[in-house]
Design a protein around this motif. Structure first.
Motif, mmCIF file in Angstrom:
data_model
loop_
_atom_site.group_PDB
_atom_site.id
_atom_site.type_symbol
_atom_site.label_atom_id
_atom_site.label_comp_id
_atom_site.label_asym_id
_atom_site.label_seq_id
_atom_site.Cartn_x
_atom_site.Cartn_y
_atom_site.Cartn_z
ATOM 1 N N PRO A 44 6.874 -0.930 -22.759
ATOM 2 C CA PRO A 44 7.182 -1.624 -21.501
ATOM 3 C C PRO A 44 6.197 -2.704 -21.051
ATOM 4 C CG PRO A 44 7.686 0.690 -21.285
ATOM 5 C CD PRO A 44 7.017 0.516 -22.629
ATOM 6 N N HIS A 45 4.915 -2.457 -21.096
ATOM 7 C CA HIS A 45 3.958 -3.442 -20.579
ATOM 8 C C HIS A 45 3.271 -4.249 -21.681
ATOM 9 C CE1 HIS A 45 4.609 -1.907 -16.588
ATOM 10 N NE2 HIS A 45 4.389 -0.683 -17.032
ATOM 11 N N LYS A 46 3.769 -4.102 -22.887
ATOM 12 C CA LYS A 46 3.280 -4.857 -24.049
ATOM 13 C C LYS A 46 1.748 -4.808 -24.145
ATOM 14 C CE LYS A 46 7.428 -7.679 -24.116
ATOM 15 N NZ LYS A 46 8.272 -6.556 -24.065
ATOM 16 N N LEU A 47 1.067 -5.935 -24.178
ATOM 17 C CA LEU A 47 -0.389 -5.950 -24.321
ATOM 18 C C LEU A 47 -1.111 -5.463 -23.066
ATOM 19 C CD1 LEU A 47 -0.922 -9.292 -26.253
ATOM 20 C CD2 LEU A 47 -1.127 -6.965 -27.145
ATOM 21 N N ASN A 48 -0.396 -5.366 -21.958
ATOM 22 C CA ASN A 48 -0.992 -4.884 -20.710
ATOM 23 C C ASN A 48 -0.795 -3.383 -20.525
ATOM 24 O OD1 ASN A 48 -2.033 -7.402 -19.800
ATOM 25 N ND2 ASN A 48 0.057 -8.018 -19.372
ATOM 26 N N THR A 49 -0.339 -2.707 -21.569
ATOM 27 C CA THR A 49 -0.181 -1.254 -21.524
ATOM 28 C C THR A 49 -1.544 -0.593 -21.417
ATOM 29 O OG1 THR A 49 1.835 -1.345 -22.838
ATOM 30 C CG2 THR A 49 0.638 0.749 -22.836
ATOM 31 N N ARG A 50 -1.696 0.309 -20.463
ATOM 32 C CA ARG A 50 -2.941 1.067 -20.314
ATOM 33 C C ARG A 50 -2.975 2.168 -21.359
ATOM 34 N NH1 ARG A 50 -6.558 -1.091 -17.557
ATOM 35 N NH2 ARG A 50 -5.802 -2.318 -15.843
ATOM 36 N N LEU A 51 -4.080 2.232 -22.070
ATOM 37 C CA LEU A 51 -4.249 3.274 -23.075
ATOM 38 C C LEU A 51 -4.594 4.595 -22.400
ATOM 39 C CD1 LEU A 51 -6.167 1.066 -25.605
ATOM 40 C CD2 LEU A 51 -3.825 1.920 -25.839
ATOM 41 N N GLN A 52 -4.147 5.678 -23.021
ATOM 42 C CA GLN A 52 -4.325 7.025 -22.481
ATOM 43 C C GLN A 52 -5.160 7.865 -23.452
ATOM 44 O OE1 GLN A 52 -2.940 7.780 -19.416
ATOM 45 N NE2 GLN A 52 -2.311 5.631 -19.403
ATOM 46 N N GLN A 53 -5.712 8.935 -22.939
ATOM 47 C CA GLN A 53 -6.457 9.895 -23.757
ATOM 48 C C GLN A 53 -5.625 10.281 -24.983
ATOM 49 O OE1 GLN A 53 -9.529 11.317 -23.653
ATOM 50 N NE2 GLN A 53 -9.072 12.671 -25.338
ATOM 51 N N GLY A 54 -6.223 10.191 -26.158
ATOM 52 C CA GLY A 54 -5.574 10.618 -27.394
ATOM 53 C C GLY A 54 -4.668 9.594 -28.041
ATOM 54 N N ASP A 55 -4.513 8.416 -27.443
ATOM 55 C CA ASP A 55 -3.670 7.384 -28.045
ATOM 56 C C ASP A 55 -4.232 6.954 -29.397
ATOM 57 O OD1 ASP A 55 -1.813 7.310 -25.999
ATOM 58 O OD2 ASP A 55 -2.516 5.418 -25.147
ATOM 59 N N GLU A 56 -3.323 6.483 -30.246
ATOM 60 C CA GLU A 56 -3.709 5.943 -31.550
ATOM 61 C C GLU A 56 -3.241 4.498 -31.623
ATOM 62 O OE1 GLU A 56 -3.428 7.828 -35.735
ATOM 63 O OE2 GLU A 56 -1.542 6.743 -35.409
ATOM 64 N N VAL A 57 -4.176 3.609 -31.943
ATOM 65 C CA VAL A 57 -3.876 2.191 -32.097
ATOM 66 C C VAL A 57 -4.112 1.829 -33.553
ATOM 67 C CG1 VAL A 57 -4.503 -0.150 -31.383
ATOM 68 C CG2 VAL A 57 -4.569 1.710 -29.713
ATOM 69 N N CYS A 58 -3.070 1.274 -34.198
ATOM 70 C CA CYS A 58 -3.175 0.856 -35.599
ATOM 71 C C CYS A 58 -3.169 -0.653 -35.657
ATOM 72 C CB CYS A 58 -2.013 1.408 -36.415
ATOM 73 S SG CYS A 58 -2.015 3.197 -36.533
ATOM 74 N N LEU A 59 -4.076 -1.203 -36.458
ATOM 75 C CA LEU A 59 -4.226 -2.653 -36.585
ATOM 76 C C LEU A 59 -3.988 -3.081 -38.029
ATOM 77 C CD1 LEU A 59 -7.564 -2.960 -34.571
ATOM 78 C CD2 LEU A 59 -5.239 -3.338 -33.712
ATOM 79 N N PHE A 60 -2.983 -3.935 -38.215
ATOM 80 C CA PHE A 60 -2.657 -4.472 -39.525
ATOM 81 C C PHE A 60 -2.913 -5.968 -39.498
ATOM 82 C CE2 PHE A 60 -0.133 -0.717 -38.926
ATOM 83 C CZ PHE A 60 -0.136 -0.090 -40.156
ATOM 84 N N PRO A 61 -3.693 -6.498 -40.455
ATOM 85 C CA PRO A 61 -4.016 -7.919 -40.452
ATOM 86 C C PRO A 61 -2.824 -8.767 -40.885
ATOM 87 C CG PRO A 61 -4.798 -6.927 -42.465
ATOM 88 C CD PRO A 61 -4.248 -5.810 -41.618
ATOM 89 N N PRO A 62 -2.933 -10.073 -40.633
ATOM 90 C CA PRO A 62 -1.916 -10.988 -41.175
ATOM 91 C C PRO A 62 -1.927 -10.900 -42.697
ATOM 92 C CG PRO A 62 -3.399 -12.127 -39.661
ATOM 93 C CD PRO A 62 -3.962 -10.758 -39.891
ATOM 94 N N ILE A 63 -0.762 -10.906 -43.282
ATOM 95 C CA ILE A 63 -0.666 -10.813 -44.747
ATOM 96 C C ILE A 63 0.122 -12.005 -45.250
ATOM 97 C CG2 ILE A 63 0.218 -9.461 -46.684
ATOM 98 C CD1 ILE A 63 -0.073 -6.993 -44.904
ATOM 99 N N ALA A 64 -0.440 -12.680 -46.241
ATOM 100 C CA ALA A 64 0.250 -13.809 -46.864
ATOM 101 C C ALA A 64 0.810 -13.343 -48.205
ATOM 102 C CB ALA A 64 -0.721 -14.965 -47.074
ATOM 103 N N GLY A 65 1.836 -13.961 -48.613
ATOM 104 C CA GLY A 65 2.405 -13.603 -49.907
ATOM 105 C C GLY A 65 3.799 -14.184 -50.034
#
Length: 96
Positions: free
Chosen positions: A74-95
């Protein structure tokens, strides 16, 4: 509160080779977390995640919060993170 950050591929390298990072943070939003990580890991991280010309995120970076792409919460990048949340980061991939 504690959250888990999982990094993949070249972002993992930029983040010191750690596939999983446990962080104790305050009441941050997703974008605030990305800015904190940018401060922690420097220019290379920032260049991979942010697009300075557009003054926003690199459109090719993938960020999941608890398994959901940030654009589908719902709040996209303004979403408040909560205790126990998991954030996964995938880099830009070319190919092709």
């Amino acid at each position: 509160m504690n959250i888990t950050i999982r990094s993949f591929l070249t972002l993992r390298e930029v983040m010191g080779g750690q596939s999983t990072l446990e962080l104790e943070i305050g009441n941050l939003t997703v974008i605030e977390l990305l800015n904190e990580l940018s401060d922690m890991f420097g220019d290379r991280f920032s260049e991979m995640v942010f697009d300075k010309a557009r003054k926003g995120l690199n459109e090719h970076v993938r960020i999941l919060v608890n398994g959901r792409h940030y654009s589908h919460i719902p709040h996209k990048l303004n979403t408040r993170l909560q205790q126990g949340d998991e954030v996964c980061l995938f880099p830009p991939i070319a190919g092709g």
